[in-house]
Motif scaffolding. Structure first.
Motif, mmCIF file in Angstrom:
data_model
loop_
_atom_site.group_PDB
_atom_site.id
_atom_site.type_symbol
_atom_site.label_atom_id
_atom_site.label_comp_id
_atom_site.label_asym_id
_atom_site.label_seq_id
_atom_site.Cartn_x
_atom_site.Cartn_y
_atom_site.Cartn_z
ATOM 1 N N PHE A 492 -37.601 -8.314 18.220
ATOM 2 C CA PHE A 492 -36.436 -9.197 18.239
ATOM 3 C C PHE A 492 -35.656 -8.934 16.962
ATOM 4 C CE2 PHE A 492 -34.551 -13.120 16.572
ATOM 5 C CZ PHE A 492 -33.562 -13.310 17.520
ATOM 6 N N GLN A 493 -34.317 -8.829 17.061
ATOM 7 C CA GLN A 493 -33.472 -8.527 15.909
ATOM 8 C C GLN A 493 -32.275 -9.460 15.879
ATOM 9 O OE1 GLN A 493 -31.850 -4.550 15.845
ATOM 10 N NE2 GLN A 493 -31.224 -4.686 13.709
ATOM 11 N N VAL A 494 -31.913 -9.899 14.688
ATOM 12 C CA VAL A 494 -30.677 -10.648 14.489
ATOM 13 C C VAL A 494 -29.967 -10.057 13.281
ATOM 14 C CG1 VAL A 494 -31.833 -12.428 13.077
ATOM 15 C CG2 VAL A 494 -29.647 -12.931 14.197
ATOM 16 N N SER A 495 -28.643 -9.860 13.402
ATOM 17 C CA SER A 495 -27.887 -9.158 12.357
ATOM 18 C C SER A 495 -26.510 -9.803 12.177
ATOM 19 C CB SER A 495 -27.717 -7.673 12.719
ATOM 20 O OG SER A 495 -28.950 -7.051 12.926
ATOM 21 N N PRO A 496 -26.350 -10.685 11.197
ATOM 22 C CA PRO A 496 -25.023 -11.214 10.871
ATOM 23 C C PRO A 496 -24.345 -10.377 9.785
ATOM 24 C CG PRO A 496 -26.689 -12.479 9.729
ATOM 25 C CD PRO A 496 -27.422 -11.403 10.507
ATOM 26 N N SER A 497 -23.018 -10.434 9.715
ATOM 27 C CA SER A 497 -22.281 -9.762 8.646
ATOM 28 C C SER A 497 -20.983 -10.500 8.376
ATOM 29 C CB SER A 497 -21.992 -8.302 9.005
ATOM 30 O OG SER A 497 -21.049 -8.213 10.049
ATOM 31 N N LEU A 498 -20.494 -10.368 7.140
ATOM 32 C CA LEU A 498 -19.231 -10.975 6.715
ATOM 33 C C LEU A 498 -18.456 -9.961 5.892
ATOM 34 C CD1 LEU A 498 -20.504 -14.466 5.468
ATOM 35 C CD2 LEU A 498 -19.176 -14.058 7.552
ATOM 36 N N SER A 519 -29.953 -7.688 8.333
ATOM 37 C CA SER A 519 -30.614 -7.362 9.592
ATOM 38 C C SER A 519 -32.085 -7.711 9.464
ATOM 39 C CB SER A 519 -30.453 -5.871 9.915
ATOM 40 O OG SER A 519 -31.178 -5.536 11.085
ATOM 41 N N MET A 520 -32.582 -8.518 10.395
ATOM 42 C CA MET A 520 -33.992 -8.913 10.389
ATOM 43 C C MET A 520 -34.603 -8.590 11.745
ATOM 44 S SD MET A 520 -34.216 -12.482 8.242
ATOM 45 C CE MET A 520 -33.377 -13.427 9.506
ATOM 46 N N ILE A 521 -35.791 -7.961 11.709
ATOM 47 C CA ILE A 521 -36.500 -7.582 12.924
ATOM 48 C C ILE A 521 -37.905 -8.162 12.863
ATOM 49 C CG2 ILE A 521 -37.401 -5.652 14.283
ATOM 50 C CD1 ILE A 521 -35.118 -3.954 13.248
ATOM 51 N N THR A 529 -41.024 -7.685 10.484
ATOM 52 C CA THR A 529 -41.431 -6.291 10.292
ATOM 53 C C THR A 529 -40.385 -5.478 9.519
ATOM 54 O OG1 THR A 529 -40.452 -5.592 12.402
ATOM 55 C CG2 THR A 529 -42.757 -6.328 12.432
ATOM 56 N N ASP A 530 -39.110 -5.872 9.602
ATOM 57 C CA ASP A 530 -38.044 -5.141 8.912
ATOM 58 C C ASP A 530 -36.980 -6.132 8.454
ATOM 59 O OD1 ASP A 530 -38.279 -1.927 9.809
ATOM 60 O OD2 ASP A 530 -39.114 -3.349 11.267
ATOM 61 N N PHE A 555 -37.102 -4.279 3.326
ATOM 62 C CA PHE A 555 -38.506 -4.643 3.514
ATOM 63 C C PHE A 555 -38.983 -4.008 4.818
ATOM 64 C CE2 PHE A 555 -41.499 -7.290 5.881
ATOM 65 C CZ PHE A 555 -42.572 -7.326 4.992
ATOM 66 N N VAL A 556 -40.173 -3.385 4.792
ATOM 67 C CA VAL A 556 -40.743 -2.765 5.988
ATOM 68 C C VAL A 556 -42.227 -3.093 6.063
ATOM 69 C CG1 VAL A 556 -41.364 -0.581 7.103
ATOM 70 C CG2 VAL A 556 -39.093 -0.849 6.105
ATOM 71 N N LEU A 557 -42.662 -3.575 7.213
ATOM 72 C CA LEU A 557 -44.074 -3.721 7.543
ATOM 73 C C LEU A 557 -44.365 -2.675 8.615
ATOM 74 C CD1 LEU A 557 -46.848 -5.174 7.518
ATOM 75 C CD2 LEU A 557 -45.913 -6.757 9.229
ATOM 76 N N LEU A 558 -45.119 -1.624 8.260
ATOM 77 C CA LEU A 558 -45.307 -0.494 9.159
ATOM 78 C C LEU A 558 -46.111 -0.892 10.396
ATOM 79 C CD1 LEU A 558 -46.072 2.411 6.650
ATOM 80 C CD2 LEU A 558 -43.957 2.005 7.927
#
Length: 723
Positions: A492-498, A519-521, A529-530, A555-558
């Motif tokens: 699942f990913q959510v990505s806001p931007s301004l 961006s968060m996954i 995880t990301d 940040f990455v969790l492999l």
């Protein structure tokens, strides 16, 4: 719970659409031009001396688009239009108030827009402000045509027949176009089209248009077209047929792993185009050959997931948005490069176009053969698109892949077939401030579970000063789209931007402003995880140069073992997590000058080590006969023992020579020590007749350490367009 966020975005999209998507396009009632039929013979000589040009209606003053979108252009343009039974004609006078030579990068067809003085027209024959055509001519008389989709996206790889001519003077250059109606798609009986005209004059640093376009949008944005009123309903085109046969001859020699004898071969095939109506096409290809298609530009691959390259094969291009535009950049259910790049294509058929003023259809079926253990397969795609409101649409699709040859259960996930069906909603408001998409896809194969689905939505709001976007995706752990491009599954990913842009009253700075992205996954259990956070600041100067800075936190969790250099080193272990900060800066010089360059550098953490990146592109134009450029990318990745550090180098010199506007030579060399490959591609093209070419292509691959040759090949291809 896993569907909640994506469904929320989808519902939000639907609500915004109903509120903002119903009004007529902003310029259609403000900019109106009338066109009248002529029986006079028009000689395409760049001299507007026919009587029809003296009586044709003329455009009002062109308005600036950049560097500011207020006031009239300094370099003015006057445009007239007319037509006869077979052609749509455009005549234009492009005034040049600034002394000096007009910038022309080269004589190569499909030129770079920002490197040439040029004039163009933008056609919206369907009146949907979404799909149309673009035709450009540079000040040297070089042609460029393309398909417009999604309101403003241009596919310049599309080719069609049309004629043009220019005449140059000290204070102006004059243009004449003749575009056959059979090269366009429209509805029989129509009395209105959307239309706009654009001009780029590099000496005044000015982009202008007949119908006003806000400077944050491109010339090609169909939301801002004016109205072209025809003097009578457009007639029926009747059935037409074109045949494009080809023959090839080639010789190849493999030296790795053992030296082999040279292999000679030849091939023949054809493409056929049947225009069933003014808005509907049938395309057929039999035994196609793609030896003339340009080499992919290599990249240094530091990604944990597959990267994609663009499609350039002609059969897949017309109305390609119906197929290639499905999904989003990380989850495409159909990716045409999956079809026939590693195996021969026996044949294909495609029906595409419009069935009415609000309905578009795309049907495609392709059969491939067997090669190197890859079995023969059949690929079928069907898409139906319905326009809603002024510029939005709903699309339903079905994609099917069947193994038709020797079935090997260790290939393709062990399934003989894979199918994906879905529905999509594309939002575009009349003023183009709101854009977005929501979709639901479901894949089908033996044993498919409930998670064999993909749901996503995105929404963007953009004004001249402010932009904001929100994207959300859920890709199920069992979602398989074998004919698609799916970067990863089970997340699942959510990505806001301004973003905000300032426009100061400065003699040097055109615009500047900050941007913020996140961006968060997470995995299916919502474990992070990301995460990638970026803070950027960009500055655009009046001379078209730019400077950009960014500060990034990652940040990455492999989820699996991974080598950060992608070069065969010891892998980091699945389950390990890493957090680092990095920064970079990029400067782009004024591309209007003969000598131009881009310089970039970045440094910071990288997994359990550090990474230094430097990249550059240096170009010089010896106009109008070509250009030479060198691109370089250097990554110095330092990791602690026992992990492998690496200095990765990618250098790509390129030479483009345009002997005339019909004879071109391109040489591209790519040195990539990450893949231990030195690639050379030399491509000669002679366009001896409209959309008819002779190609001679030499390709070789060698090792980067001792330059021992792996393989080489020489191909000759000739094709001709018969109407």
């Amino acid at each position: 719970m896993k569907y909640f966020f994506s469904i929320t975005v989808m519902l939000f999209l639907l609500g915004v659409s109903s509120a903002s998507g119903q009004s007529r396009a902003v310029n259609r009632d403000k900019y109106i031009m009338n066109i009248y039929q002529t029986n006079e013979k028009i000689d395409l000589d760049g001299i507007l001396d026919e009587d029809v040009w003296k009586t044709a209606e003329r455009t009002e003053k062109f308005q600036r688009v950049t560097p500011t979108d207020t006031g009239f252009a300094i370099a003015q343009t006057v445009v007239m239009v007319t037509y006869d039974e077979t052609n749509f004609y455009v005549g234009a006078v492009c005034y040049d108030p600034t002394p000096g030579k007009r910038p022309v990068a080269s004589l190569k067809r499909d030129f770079s827009f920002m490197s040439n003085d040029n004039f163009g027209i933008f056609l919206d024959p369907y009146n949907d402000q979404t799909n149309g055509f673009i035709f450009y001519l540079s000040a040297a008389g070089v042609q460029y045509e393309g398909l417009i989709s999604n309101g403003s996206s241009v596919n310049g790889s599309w080719d069609t027949k049309w004629r043009s001519s220019i005449m140059s003077y000290d204070d102006k250059w004059v243009v004449e176009f003749a575009i056959p109606f059979r090269s366009l798609k429209y509805f029989e009986g129509d009395t209105q089209w959307g239309i706009n005209f654009g001009r780029l004059d590099l000496k005044t640093n000015e982009k202008s248009a007949w119908a006003a376009v806000p400077r944050q949008f491109t010339h090609s944005n169909l939301a801002f077209t004016g109205t072209l009123n025809w003097d009578k309903p457009l007639g029926k085109s009747g059935l037409s047929f074109s045949l494009i046969p080809y023959v090839t001859g080639k010789v190849t020699k493999n030296n790795d792993p053992v030296e082999e004898e040279a292999k000679w071969g030849g091939n023949a095939g054809f493409d056929a185009k049947v225009q069933l109506s003014t808005s509907l096409n049938l395309d057929v290809t039999v035994n196609p050959d793609y030896s003339q298609v340009e080499e992919d530009r290599q990249v240094t691959n530091l990604d944990r997931f597959e990267i994609s390259f663009p499609e350039r094969r002609q059969f897949f291009l017309e109305n390609s948005d119906l197929f290639a535009g499905l999904g989003n950049s990380s989850a495409r259910p159909f990716f045409s490069r999956r079809v026939g790049l590693s195996v021969p294509v026996y044949g294909g058929i495609r029906l595409s176009g419009s069935l009415g003023d609000k309905l578009r259809v795309g049907l495609m079926d392709i059969q491939t053969g067997e090669k190197d253990g890859i079995p023969a397969a059949n690929f079928a795609v069907a898409a139906l698109q319905r326009q809603v409101f002024s510029r939005s649409n709903i699309t339903g699709f079905f994609i099917n892949k069947d193994i038709t040859g020797n079935y090997v259960d260790t290939l393709y996930n062990g399934y003989r077939y894979n199918r994906v069906a879905g529905i999509e909603y594309n939002l575009a408001s009349a003023d183009n401030r709101w854009n977005g998409k929501a979709f639901y896809h479901q894949s089908f194969y033996p044993g498919a579970a409930a998670d064999a689905a993909a749901i996503a939505g995105n929404l963007k709001y953009e004004t001249q000063y402010f932009s904001a976007s929100l994207a959300s995706s859920w890709i199920g752990s069992d979602y398989i789209a074998e004919v698609g491009y799916i970067r990863r599954i089970g997340y699942f990913q959510v990505s806001p931007s301004l973003g905000y842009t300032f426009y100061p009253s400065s003699s040097r700075v055109l615009s500047h402003g900050p941007g913020l992205s996140l961006s968060m996954i997470t995995d299916p259990d919502f474990t992070l995880t990301d995460r990638s956070t970026g803070l950027s600041y960009s500055i655009g100067f009046q001379d078209r140069s730019s400077l950009a800075f960014s500060l990034n936190e990652d940040f990455v969790l492999l989820d699996r073992d991974y080598d950060p250099t992608n070069s065969g080193g010891l892998r980091l272990s699945a389950g390990e997590s890493f957090d680092w900060i990095s920064g970079d800066v990029t400067f782009r010089s004024d591309a209007r000058k003969l000598f131009s360059y881009t310089l970039g550098a970045g440094y910071g953490g990288y997994y359990n080590g550090t990474r230094l990146n430097m990249n550059s592109t240096v170009s010089y134009r010896f106009q109008p006969y070509g250009s030479v450029s060198v691109s370089g990318n250097y990554n110095n990745i330092s990791l602690p023992e026992p992990y492998k550090s690496a200095a990765l180098v990618l250098i790509s010199p390129r030479l483009d020579i345009t002997f005339t506007d019909k004879i071109f030579l391109t040489t591209l060399v790519q040195y990539n020590n990450q893949t231990e490959n030195l690639n050379m591609n030399i491509r000669f093209q002679w366009r001896f007749a409209p959309v008819s070419d002779l190609f001679i292509v030499y390709t070789s691959n060698s090792y980067t350490d001792d330059f021992t040759n792996k393989n080489r090949g020489l191909a000759l291809k000739i094709s001709y367009w018969f109407n």
